[in-house]
Structure formats: C-alpha cells, structure tokens
Design a protein around this motif. Structure first.
Motif, mmCIF file in Angstrom:
data_model
loop_
_atom_site.group_PDB
_atom_site.id
_atom_site.type_symbol
_atom_site.label_atom_id
_atom_site.label_comp_id
_atom_site.label_asym_id
_atom_site.label_seq_id
_atom_site.Cartn_x
_atom_site.Cartn_y
_atom_site.Cartn_z
ATOM 1 N N THR A 29 0.841 -1.195 0.000
ATOM 2 C CA THR A 29 0.000 0.000 0.000
ATOM 3 C C THR A 29 0.876 1.244 0.000
ATOM 4 O OG1 THR A 29 -1.915 -1.024 1.042
ATOM 5 C CG2 THR A 29 -1.616 1.339 1.444
ATOM 6 N N LEU A 30 0.467 2.215 -0.818
ATOM 7 C CA LEU A 30 1.196 3.480 -0.908
ATOM 8 C C LEU A 30 0.386 4.572 -0.220
ATOM 9 C CD1 LEU A 30 2.273 3.128 -4.651
ATOM 10 C CD2 LEU A 30 3.668 2.658 -2.602
ATOM 11 N N TYR A 31 1.104 5.641 0.140
ATOM 12 C CA TYR A 31 0.462 6.702 0.911
ATOM 13 C C TYR A 31 0.455 8.010 0.135
ATOM 14 C CZ TYR A 31 0.512 3.180 4.408
ATOM 15 O OH TYR A 31 0.279 2.006 5.056
ATOM 16 N N GLY A 32 -0.707 8.611 0.056
ATOM 17 C CA GLY A 32 -0.866 9.836 -0.728
ATOM 18 C C GLY A 32 -0.830 11.071 0.144
ATOM 19 N N LEU A 33 -0.368 12.173 -0.434
ATOM 20 C CA LEU A 33 -0.383 13.469 0.245
ATOM 21 C C LEU A 33 -0.628 14.534 -0.823
ATOM 22 C CD1 LEU A 33 0.200 14.675 3.153
ATOM 23 C CD2 LEU A 33 2.484 15.219 2.265
ATOM 24 N N VAL A 34 -1.450 15.511 -0.475
ATOM 25 C CA VAL A 34 -1.817 16.529 -1.451
ATOM 26 C C VAL A 34 -0.890 17.735 -1.318
ATOM 27 C CG1 VAL A 34 -3.658 18.093 -2.213
ATOM 28 C CG2 VAL A 34 -4.224 15.770 -1.407
ATOM 29 N N ALA A 179 -7.997 3.205 -1.797
ATOM 30 C CA ALA A 179 -8.347 2.593 -3.084
ATOM 31 C C ALA A 179 -7.483 1.369 -3.322
ATOM 32 C CB ALA A 179 -8.146 3.602 -4.208
ATOM 33 N N ILE A 180 -8.106 0.302 -3.791
ATOM 34 C CA ILE A 180 -7.313 -0.882 -4.128
ATOM 35 C C ILE A 180 -7.646 -1.349 -5.549
ATOM 36 C CG2 ILE A 180 -6.943 -1.684 -1.751
ATOM 37 C CD1 ILE A 180 -9.204 -3.580 -2.024
ATOM 38 N N PRO A 181 -6.604 -1.796 -6.273
ATOM 39 C CA PRO A 181 -6.850 -2.238 -7.649
ATOM 40 C C PRO A 181 -7.502 -3.619 -7.650
ATOM 41 C CG PRO A 181 -4.513 -2.460 -7.099
ATOM 42 C CD PRO A 181 -5.191 -1.918 -5.884
ATOM 43 N N MET A 182 -8.485 -3.793 -8.500
ATOM 44 C CA MET A 182 -9.097 -5.102 -8.705
ATOM 45 C C MET A 182 -8.691 -5.552 -10.113
ATOM 46 S SD MET A 182 -10.608 -5.156 -5.768
ATOM 47 C CE MET A 182 -11.797 -6.471 -5.693
ATOM 48 N N GLU A 183 -9.258 -6.623 -10.616
ATOM 49 C CA GLU A 183 -8.826 -7.089 -11.937
ATOM 50 C C GLU A 183 -9.460 -6.273 -13.069
ATOM 51 O OE1 GLU A 183 -9.997 -11.171 -12.156
ATOM 52 O OE2 GLU A 183 -12.115 -10.660 -12.245
ATOM 53 N N ASN A 184 -8.916 -6.371 -14.217
ATOM 54 C CA ASN A 184 -9.432 -5.756 -15.444
ATOM 55 C C ASN A 184 -9.664 -4.246 -15.317
ATOM 56 O OD1 ASN A 184 -9.480 -8.327 -16.586
ATOM 57 N ND2 ASN A 184 -11.559 -8.712 -15.807
ATOM 58 N N GLY A 185 -8.769 -3.593 -14.608
ATOM 59 C CA GLY A 185 -8.843 -2.134 -14.531
ATOM 60 C C GLY A 185 -9.918 -1.606 -13.594
ATOM 61 N N PRO A 249 -2.427 -0.381 -4.196
ATOM 62 C CA PRO A 249 -3.362 0.236 -3.247
ATOM 63 C C PRO A 249 -2.829 1.594 -2.790
ATOM 64 C CG PRO A 249 -2.715 -1.979 -2.542
ATOM 65 C CD PRO A 249 -1.821 -1.607 -3.665
ATOM 66 N N VAL A 250 -3.701 2.574 -2.719
ATOM 67 C CA VAL A 250 -3.276 3.916 -2.294
ATOM 68 C C VAL A 250 -4.241 4.453 -1.239
ATOM 69 C CG1 VAL A 250 -2.869 6.319 -2.990
ATOM 70 C CG2 VAL A 250 -2.170 4.442 -4.510
ATOM 71 N N LYS A 251 -3.637 4.927 -0.162
ATOM 72 C CA LYS A 251 -4.437 5.439 0.939
ATOM 73 C C LYS A 251 -4.168 6.925 1.104
ATOM 74 C CE LYS A 251 -4.800 4.456 5.861
ATOM 75 N NZ LYS A 251 -4.653 3.401 6.871
ATOM 76 N N LEU A 252 -5.225 7.679 1.269
ATOM 77 C CA LEU A 252 -5.077 9.119 1.494
ATOM 78 C C LEU A 252 -5.965 9.525 2.657
ATOM 79 C CD1 LEU A 252 -4.406 12.090 0.905
ATOM 80 C CD2 LEU A 252 -6.118 12.065 -0.900
ATOM 81 N N ILE A 253 -5.336 9.896 3.759
ATOM 82 C CA ILE A 253 -6.090 10.407 4.902
ATOM 83 C C ILE A 253 -5.555 11.802 5.190
ATOM 84 C CG2 ILE A 253 -6.718 10.035 7.337
ATOM 85 C CD1 ILE A 253 -7.567 7.598 5.843
#
Ligand code: MTE
Ligand code: HPA
Ligand code: MOS
Length: 753
Positions: A29-34, A179-185, A249-253
C-alpha cells in the motif's frame, strides 16, 4: 423496540468500530499526500516536482497532466478541476498528488516542491464579489404578493444588514479514502463519504472509464455534518487516480491541518432586509437579499442558496415576500453543505428583522413572532400550501409547558436587582422543510437477504455518520420480521449492492431508505405468509409473526421463524428482495419558483436564557427548553441525541465558532487553538426537550419525522438571548446582527454609546 440503543455504541466506546483509517492495509500500500496552492488566486508560472520525485520512496507525483479522463469533479456545475491546471483559485486547492511508500516520505517530498504563482486579485467577501460581478450562477428570486406596493401600506418599515459567518464541520474523522486495484482495470474504493454514488461518478469521469468499474464502499463516517456530501469526492478520486495508474493500493487520509485548510465550510452570508409591519404587529411585507460566499467553485452552493430562499420566512406567514440569493464567487475553498443547508442563514435574517422591528417599535420580539406564526392552509412563498401546520401548536405548548411567563418575569426581576450581570431570554420557533429541494433526488433503494438460517442482511443507500440511521433501519426490519435485532446485520453502504443513490443528506436518509426497506421487507413477508399458510393449512390473512414465531389469529402455531425460512428454501421461495421508493406528491418548477417541494415540515420552539457577565462580556446559558416535533418518534433516545447535538452546533455557530481568513485568503482559524467549538460547559446546564403532541406524518418513516438538521436552528435563539441581555445593560446599544456573537463583540456592545 423504541428503546433500542445505537447499534454502534459498544463498538465506538471500545474503539472497535472501523473507519477508513482502521482498514487493515494490503501489502504494498502506498500513501498519498496533497500538495496544495499556497496562494489564493493566480497563474502557475512554474511547478517543479522533479526534485521531490527523486526522493527515495517517492513513487510518483501526479499533476493534472496525468489525468486520463476529465479533470473535473464539479457536481452541480462543472467548474472544479481535481488538480489545478494553469490557475489556482484558493489557498488549499490541490495542485499535485504525491504518492510514496510512507506518509513521512511524502511529507518530505511536499516540502521541496517548488511553485511560482503570478498573483491575481483576491476576493474573500461575498458583497465584494458581487460588486465585481463575480457570481457562480444566476441569482434566484422567490416572490409572493407584491412587496413594493405592500410597503406603502405598512405602519412601520425597517431595514438593516446582517452577517453570519461560516462554520467548520470538525467531523472527528478527517477526510480520507483507500483505493485498491481489482482485476481488469476496476477499482474498489473505501471512502468516508455521505455520497458513495457521487464518488463513483467522479472517479469514472476523471479516469475516463465506466461507473461499472468503480465500487465504492462506505463502512461508516466519524461524522459528516454535510462536509462529506460533496467534499469527500476529491480525496477518493485522487486515491483512485493513483491506484488506477500505479496498480497499487493507495491510501489518502488528510491530517487535521490539511483538512481545515483544503475543505469548504458553511457559507458565510452577507444580507440586507426590509421588513414592514402593521400597527397590530402583522408582518405585511418582507424583502431580503442574500449574498452567499460560495468560495472558488460551485460545489453545492446553488442548492444551498435555494434552501435559504425556502426558509427565509421561517415559521411565519408573510403575505408579500421577495427574497433574492446571489451565489458569489470568492477565493476561498468552495463552501458546502452544513447541517441546515442554507436554511439557518435564511432564518437568522428574518429573526434579525423581527428583533430590529421589536426594538424600534418598543415591543418584545415575542409579540411579533406570536402574531405571525404560520397556520393551516397558509401559502408559503414557494407556493406550497401548509398542511399539518404545527407552528402555533409548538409555540403554545412551549409557552405553557415551560411557563414562559414565569421565566420571563424571573429574568426581569434578576435584571432589576443586578447591575454587573444581566440575563436575556429569547424564543426561537423553527419550521424546516423535509425533502431534497431538488425533487429528482428524492428516491432510495434497499436490498434484503434472509439467509437460510433465518438471519438477515440489509443493504440500503443510507450512510451511517453517527446519526444512527443503521439502528433505525435495523428497527424497521426487526419490526416487520418480528425477529431479534441480533439476527440482523446492516451491511456497508456499497454502490454494487445499492446503486445510483442520493447522498445521505437533507435529513431524509431514514425516510427515503427506510421506506424502501419497509417495502422490501413487506414483500418478503407476504411470500413467507403464503409458505406458512400452506404449511399450517390456514388462510394467510390469519397469520402474523411475533417473537420469531408464526401466530394464527394471535395464537402461537407450531411454526417458528427458523422453520418457516427452512420451509421457504425447500419451496424455492425468493428470500431476497430489492425495492425502490420515491417520495410521492412533491414537485417544484424552477421557472416559476413555485410548487410543493417538501414532503412535510418539522416544527418546534425553543426558549433560551442566558446570563451575561457585563464586566467581562462572557456569557453562559442558564437553560434551553424546547418543544420539538418528532412526529411519532421511532427511537426517542436517538432522536433526543440528534436534537441535543444539532442544538450544540447551532449555539456554537451563533456564539463562538469564528472562521477567520486574512485578506490573502489564508485560513487563520486553522487549529483548535484558534477555532473554538462548544463543549459541555458552553451549552446550557439545563436542557429540556419535550416531544410535541401530534399525529405524526404518513410521509415520514413509521410517522417518525426527520430530525437531523431542524434542531440546529434553535441555536439562533442564543444570539437574540444574548442581545436582549446587552440591551438590558446598555440603553445606548445599537442592535447589530453579526454572528457569531463572541464575548469580544458582547463586551464592545456593552460599552458602546
Ligand atoms: N449526526 C451525527 N452524529 N453525525 C453527523 O454527521 N449529520 C447531520 C445530521 N446528524 C450528522 C448528524 C446532517 S447534516 C444530516 S443531513 C443528517 O444527520 C443526515 O442523516 P439523516 O438524513 O439520517 O438524518
Ligand atoms: N439538502 C441537503 N443536501 C442536498 C439538498 C438539500 O436540500 N439538495 C442537494 N443536496
Ligand atoms: Mo446534511 S447538510 O444535508 O448533509
């Protein structure tokens, strides 16, 4: 059943309830920052992300150039980019999205992003924007009778200016998404949003893919208060954008500072009124112009503006009304929904007009309020004919049940005896329309599964945000199936199970989703009765369910709930049901500004008493006493909690919560040290809420009226109670209508001459 506690209480107290930030994260999982704009208005001359992107652990920094679909998240009007392109319009506007292996690495990267902005003129106030013709959309006007003619017939006419400030939502859980990626985009996004479908739609648009690729799931919110009706969308969309492009997967809090700076709040309003009365204190004519500070993009401002007009005459019947609202474009974060949704801003103005008239004429506001309460069959300025009017009923019940006369004379006696402390008393009636003012939004769906062991799973479009809608949904199913609440589970709110939902808002969530749920449960019940009738060899009309058992003409049969479900399985009966509910009757024509927009209205009256320390300008509330129209409350504990919570927010907005921006558009009240919200001591020691005795309303779920927003407006009375105390101390005080009425302002008013 009425006493059922909020089903989340134990989980909340034990810290076991799940919020977005509690989800166990997937590997990688990656972490987002604005990275947001440091300037309120300007052209981006240079944006250097290269150095930041070179930091080890920084995976990618996204700008608008990376967006595969449309760089657009505006809900009502497409005027809001997800990431700024060449221009910035407010401090806090997202410019770039940093994605890194940890939050601390992302922060390091944010610190070295370089931006150069050529500044453009900054507007922070509504009337200033209006003078420069900066509007979000066209103004709207509601008209009834003929005000210009009617003012000529008035014995008294008064005019003044009014200001109400914004308000920070301060939900305990800040904005965020995972957000987590599922199959087929495809992507699954867990979001802290009141509007899962809004989020799904925005993500699909920004990514340029179909909504069917996006699944939005909402567990619950640690508070929304309107702040997550539209403004949960950017964060979920940013997380989804990164997940889509990185396949991780990307998490932004948002941390609290970022949340306070980047998100919009309740709209500040600057308004003017003109009120005309007869000698008998009838309000003959009322005009108001509302200048709404919308911020830099439309967001929900047009809808909020509309509700201001709907509530501009509060609980009163006025024959000649003309009200206009201007949504003014400024360089603040886009302001948004906040409990009451523009209604409080409208109601404050007519209460100010009444206070002014009372002061000038030399009567109490009560006399004017009382003389003008709306009655059965009166026409509202928007054309709806009032039915089941409870304004007079709630007013009179309040006066009688709490012995207003005695309270008022105690205040007077106190004021005669005391020099350094003065008390003030005010009455605040409310009348709030229930339904989304935008008629097409008034619909909901529910999906019910009975599992073969007799347990039940419920999905609706309702989002649990602390208002306890899940408990109410559970009550409905438990009541219809006559089973123990432990057998029922409220599923998360999920766009794959219940699609195309309106946000959980407008206090209508329980009504809309509850009615849909009631339909679904009833449909299954009918099928089960046929199974039971066959098994028991009786007519299904003789059957009922009680305490997990089938009854024949109120006599217990041999068939239990569990056995009935097992039988239904063998009979191959559908144990699932999906239903759809739309509010009947309501309609509204925006070209004529007339119609019948509300399913019903919620009423009530509050008495607020304050004591002002005239040496210091500080005040306390002695008591707040309310008769509130719950209809027939389906859960008195929960509904009382809603009244108390809303009241606290209303009193806070009117008295102490002071949003401050500087002229450059920087938020000064950017922490809890500079932004004071009410605590247990700020609200009255003595709060009493009595249910109004009524028949309830068929349009409300189980006749239990919507309760989420209306009680906030009782808080308006706090302003006028303090004002009355100031009047008692300082005969030279010139009435001002500038909220919040902070101790500083009180002190100035006590000593002005
Ligand atoms: N109560 C709690 N505890 N938390 C919230 O976020 N939101 C308010 C109100 N009560 C809120 C709340 C707002 S703004 C609205 S519109 C309603 O709840 C939404 O829920 P309802 O439609 O179920 O009343
Ligand atoms: N109330 C709350 N939220 C809304 C409304 C409303 O009337 N209309 C659109 N969103
Ligand atoms: Mo409430 S302001 O309608 O979310």
């Amino acid at each position: 059943m009425n006493s059922i506690k909020n089903i989340d209480s134990f989980g909340h107290v034990r810290g076991e309830s799940l919020f977005v930030d509690d989800i166990i994260v997937q590997q990688n999982t990656l972490y987002g920052l604005v990275f947001d704009s440091p300037k309120a208005h300007g052209t981006i001359k240079k944006l250097d992300i290269a150095k930041a992107e070179a930091i080890e652990g920084v995976i990618k920094i996204f700008t608008y150039k990376d967006i595969p679909g449309e760089n657009q998240i505006g809900g009502i009007i497409p005027d809001e980019p997800l990431l700024a392109d060449n221009k910035v319009h407010f401090v806090g506007q997202p410019v770039a999205f940093i994605v890194a292996t940890s939050d601390s690495i992302a922060k390091k990267a944010r610190a070295i992003i370089e931006i150069e902005i050529e500044e453009l003129p900054i507007i922070t106030e509504a009337k200033e924007a209006a003078a420069k013709k900066q509007f979000i959309n066209k103004p709207r006007t509601f008209n009834l009778g003929n005000t210009s003619k009617a003012f000529g017939d008035c014995d008294y006419v008064f005019e003044d200016e009014v200001f109400t400030n914004g308000q920070e939502h301060l939900y305990l859980e800040t904005q965020g998404a995972y957000a987590i990626p599922m199959e087929n985009g495809s992507i699954k996004v867990t979001s802290s949003t009141q509007g899962p479908t809004q989020v799904q739609k925005a993500i699909a648009k920004v990514l340029g893919i179909g909504m069917h690729h996006i699944e939005v799931d909402v567990i619950r919110l640690g508070g929304g208060f309107g702040g997550k009706e539209d403004q949960a969308t950017p964060w979920a969309t940013l997380a989804a954008l990164a997940t889509y492009l990185l396949k991780k997967p990307v998490k932004l809090i948002l941390n609290r500072h970022d949340d306070l700076r980047m998100t919009g709040k309740r709209h500040p309003y600057e308004s003017n009124f003109k009120i005309g009365l007869s000698k008998e204190l009838k309000i003959i004519a009322f005009e108001a112009d509302f200048y709404q500070n919308a911020g830099a993009a439309a967001d929900l401002s047009p809808a909020v503006a509309e509700r201001t007009l709907f509530h501009a005459t509060n609980s009163y019947f006025v024959k000649n009304v003309k009200t206009t609202v201007y949504s003014c474009k400024t360089n603040l974060p886009p302001n948004t929904a906040f409990r009451g949704f523009g209604g409080p801003q409208g109601m404050f103005v007519i209460e100010a007009a009444i206070a002014k008239a009372a002061h000038e004429i030399g009567v109490t506001a009560k006399e004017i309020q009382e003389a003008n309460l709306i009655q059965e069959n009166d026409e509202l300025p928007y054309g709806q004919i009032m039915t089941q009017a409870e304004a007079v009923n709630s007013w009179q019940s309040t006066i009688k049940k709490f012995n207003y006369k005695k309270l008022a004379s105690e205040v007077e006696t106190f004021n005669n005896k005391n020099k350094d402390f003065k008390k003030g008393i005010a009455l605040m009636p409310i009348c709030f329309g229930i339904s989304f003012t935008n008629t097409p939004m008034n619909h909901a769906r529910a999906l019910v599964h009975i599992y073969q062991d007799g347990t039940v799973g419920i999905s609706t479009g309702a989002v649990e945000m602390g208002q306890s809608v899940n408990t109410k949904m559970l009550q409905i199913a438990a009541q219809i199936f006559a089973i123990h609440p432990d057998k029922i589970k409220l599923e998360t709110t999920n766009t794959t199970r219940v699609a195309n939902t309106s946000p959980s808002a407008a206090s209508s969530t329980a009504d809309l989703n509850g009615k849909a749920l009631l339909k679904a449960c009833s449909a299954i019940l009918e099928r089960l009765k046929i199974v039971a009738a066959k098994e028991l060899k009786v007519n299904e009309k003789e059957l009922s369910l009680q305490n997990e058992w089938v009854y024949i003409n109120s006599k217990k049969s041999s068939l239990s709930w569990k056995a009935l479900i097992a039988n239904a399985m063998l009979e191959r009966i559908a144990l699932s049901e999906k239903s759809h509910y739309v509010t009947p009757i309501i309609h509204f024509d925006k070209t004529t500004e007339k119609g019948h927009p509300f399913a019903y209205h919620v009423y009530g009256t509050a008495i607020i008493i304050t004591t002002v320390d005239c040496t210091r300008g500080t005040y306390v509330f002695d008591s707040i006493k309310i008769v509130h129209d719950y209809g027939k409350s389906m859960n008195q504990g929960i509904d009382l909690g809603q009244v108390e919570g809303a009241l606290a927010q209303g009193v806070g907005w009117m008295t102490m919560e002071e949003i401050a921006y500087d002229k450059k558009g920087n938020l000064l009240s950017n922490a809890l040290s500079t932004y004071k919200i009410p605590d247990i001591f700020s609200i009255a020691e003595d709060i009493e809420v009595i249910p109004l005795e009524t028949d309830g309303n068929e349009m409300a779920i189980l006749k239990s009226k919507a309760v989420g927003e209306p009680p906030l407006m009782y808080g308006i009375g706090a302003y006028f109670a303090i004002q009355n105390a100031i009047k008692a101390y300082n005969p030279n005080y010139k009435l001002k209508f500038h909220a919040p009425l902070t101790p500083e302002k009180v002190l100035m008013s006590l000593y002005e001459n």
